[in-house]
Design a protein around this motif. Sequence first.
Motif, PDB file in Angstrom:
ATOM      1  N   GLU A   1       0.881  -1.267   0.012  1.00  0.00           N
ATOM      2  CA  GLU A   1      -0.002  -0.024   0.025  1.00  0.00           C
ATOM      3  C   GLU A   1       0.766   1.402   0.000  1.00  0.00           C
ATOM      4  O   GLU A   1       0.552   2.232  -0.743  1.00  0.00           O
TER       5      GLU A   1
ATOM      6  N   ALA B   1       0.809   4.662  -2.326  1.00  0.00           N
ATOM      7  CA  ALA B   1       0.631   5.969  -1.790  1.00  0.00           C
ATOM      8  C   ALA B   1       1.792   6.847  -2.264  1.00  0.00           C
ATOM      9  O   ALA B   1       1.701   8.170  -2.515  1.00  0.00           O
TER      10      ALA B   1
ATOM     11  N   VAL C   1      -6.075   8.543  -5.907  1.00  0.00           N
ATOM     12  CA  VAL C   1      -5.377   8.663  -4.371  1.00  0.00           C
ATOM     13  C   VAL C   1      -4.674  10.061  -4.352  1.00  0.00           C
ATOM     14  O   VAL C   1      -4.880  10.554  -3.327  1.00  0.00           O
TER      15      VAL C   1
ATOM     16  N   GLY D   1      -6.038   9.232   1.241  1.00  0.00           N
ATOM     17  CA  GLY D   1      -5.789   8.192   0.068  1.00  0.00           C
ATOM     18  C   GLY D   1      -6.711   7.291  -0.230  1.00  0.00           C
ATOM     19  O   GLY D   1      -7.072   6.765  -1.233  1.00  0.00           O
ATOM     20  N   ARG D   2      -7.405   6.520   0.919  1.00  0.00           N
ATOM     21  CA  ARG D   2      -8.266   5.504   0.795  1.00  0.00           C
ATOM     22  C   ARG D   2      -9.451   6.074   0.255  1.00  0.00           C
ATOM     23  O   ARG D   2     -10.402   5.363  -0.190  1.00  0.00           O
TER      24      ARG D   2
ATOM     25  N   MET E   1      -5.423   1.281  -0.292  1.00  0.00           N
ATOM     26  CA  MET E   1      -4.904   1.873  -1.606  1.00  0.00           C
ATOM     27  C   MET E   1      -4.506   1.059  -2.635  1.00  0.00           C
ATOM     28  O   MET E   1      -3.264   1.347  -3.330  1.00  0.00           O
TER      29      MET E   1
END
Length: 893
Positions: free
Chosen positions: A42, A46, A87, A101-102, A149
């Motif tokens: 993840e 990101a 994101v 971001g999620r 993410m």
Amino acid sequence: MAALRPRSALRWAPLAVATTVPALLFLAVPPLSRSGLWDPYELNVAELARRIACNRFGAVSLLLSGADNSMPHLNDLGRPELPFTSVALGFRAFGLHEWAGRLPLALWGIVGVLATYAFVARLFDRRTGVYAAAILATTPVYFVQARTMLGDVCTMAGVAMAFGGLAAAAFDRDERGPTRLTRRVPWIAMGGVGLLVGFESRGGLLGLAVPLLGVGLTWGVVRASAPGRTRDAIGDAVGAAALLGGLGTAIRVGFALAHPGPANALDLWIGAATHAPSQHATFDVTIGSIGHALAPWSAFLPFAFGRLLIAPPGRTGPVGERESIARVGLVIGTTTALVAHGVLATRADPVAFSAPALCAVACAVALRDFERGAHASIAVGLGTLVLAGVLHHDFHDQPANAFAAFGVSGATFPASFESESLVLWWVALGGFAACAFLTWVERDARRVPFDPATYANVIGTLRGARGGAFPFAYLASVAGAAVAALAVLIGARSHAHWTAGMSSTVRDLVLNAWWAIGVLPVAAILGLLFACDLWLWAFGDAGPPSSRTVRRWTEPFAALRTHLVAAHGDERWVAWCLLLPLLVVSAPFLFAMGIVGDCLRHRAPALALAGGLVGFVLCFFYYPALANQLSPREVFDGYHRACGAAPLGLLGVGGRTAAYYAGGQPVTMTDAAGAYRWLSAGDADRRCLAMKADELPALNALWRQHAPEPKDNLPVVDARSSQILLVASSLREGEVNANPLSSVVLPAAPHPRRHLDVDLDDQLEVLGTDILDERRRAVDAVQPGRAYRLVAYYRVLAHVTTEWLPFVHVDGQNRRHNGDHKMTDGKYPMSLWLPGDYIADESELKLEPNFTPGTYTLWFGLAVGDKCTDRLRVKSGPSDGCNRIDGGPLRVQ
């Protein structure tokens, strides 16, 4: 007008449910910020999204000193850009937080659920759409992707939109026949948007070929099998365009696969960076990953597809034709997705299954058919139960199968989470399997529940089975087992010679066999009948929710009282001795099931509710707990709590993670030596270090090597995550050292119960052993078949240059038990042992059931081979002359 308002409100209720369920699961229950970033999977997404936000959207506040802030290339992304851009927009709007971001991906997940509800409500009905939305939202692969993410929820939403929009546009018809163009334009638009989203998320193979071929091949099959059906120019145009577009995409993808570009280069038509996959691609790999990613619904899924082949009950004319075509489309679309993922698995790493929406719709249609009058099926109930058992075995034997929902490979499952994981899978799969079995197994809805005559008939049938031979054999078995138990009991009390050679396992088995044979088979049969009656009563006699609902639980008692007045013989005995106690014990469950039955009115939505509850358990408990084991977030939280403003260093933990949790760029070390120098350079000032658990042994050895007497282990202030630890240069008053190695490298000399004094070639001194039971109490005797822990204690005399392997032999009465294992289970290599260290080596001791009671000898030692000369020499102390240490007698009960 006032009378129309309730009807209008009810009209919008299904859409409200279809919106509320994913919104709660994806955004709030639990909150998106509950689990930390998974490093590296993840975190990689990101970081790339942060760089896109900096360069494309001008988010200068996200620039990090010392980090790569350049615009990434498509090859850096490894797939198309849409998930990363989504994101990036979250970071641009709300800052550098994991929830920011999620959030955009959770919104994509909600869009996919609503698109699924929309096309299912159109092609089937609104109630089926609600089922499909609820099942999709509670399917692990979907809600995991919507809450992380990782980005593949965009592909799933795109496939749902594209397939659903094109299918509704091609096959829509109402009671009068095919619908007009104006009613199909929105569906065509949804399909086009879905194709764009799919292509920009996972390229041509999954984003375009799967929905286009799913709809196009369905149209071709329908046209070929029913050439005389009513002409539909608009539907034919959409279906033909989908088929041509799908075939063209498939040809283009095939060309890309036949002429691959450079290794690890992104091909937009394939949708992934092509390279040799991490595991050999076989047909069962893809099927297995889908089964694990969709559990528990995958246990019901094969039977749901089988039920799709049955004509929809009560649906005729154009509406029935529409549903029949949609069923064919679901089968063909899912098959197309399965083939596409199988092809992709030969050229790239695993990708999360892109068509869970179609699988959810298949399950929803099967449940809706059952609700509308389709027959029940014992095969479906038993089959779902068996497949749920297979899935549970997989998760027990290989817990890493849970990573199929994340769509990643090569991740290591945290050992400390295995026991909790197994319990949660028991709850999830066991609860779902039980509900599925009770839902589908009952075929006689006219049977009166809790009728003593039914139970008396079952007992009478068993009593008369095989002309009376069955009960005779049953009673003879019980009597024989009782006689055997009595004989063993008398022999044990009188110390008869023939019981001395009987192992405790066999003795316990004989002593308990009589009641197990006598009670368990009958209890299982009657208990299953009672559970079926409970299910039948809850939904068979259900009515609209009212004041009766909260009193329904008393109705079985009232009916039983009536039966007691009229019953006689076996029925009266059954009512008093069996049904009444069962109903009393089940009263709380009767109360709950009465409410559920009146609210749902049928067993089919009860199974959907059970799947939803299971999905909630996995969404709220299992996957966040697993993610926190893999994320450094808890360590950074522990840093803020325990270290305050103390300097922070990183060892084996990505420095990029600190930007999300530590608010800066800590010092990053590359090896244990550098970490020790930095950690110990603070003198009186406290320093903290976040480190991978794999680095702990080497750093702990360096710490002990330079520590003053008495030598302590490296101070660990936070060990909640089994993968990442927080250590400090010193402990404050009241803090406890949470170092996981404290049970291996002991802080003081041990005092074993079985004392020894053995010199192993002037390198190690064996101090003794302990045998611990499951409560970690020292015992002097063991029982075969039960697991114990054997702990051997060593004092290090000199540096050990060879990685010896411990062996354990339990010899006697012409039997041998081998207990070879890794020293300290690989937690602390012998090359790190320092003179003066006290080491505890713990291993499992579980004797085979054929070990009869008596006294055996415990032998152990260290070796690199099978010969006497391959063992570490026993210089002094009890041994057998072949470098095996005599650990003393071991009494077996």
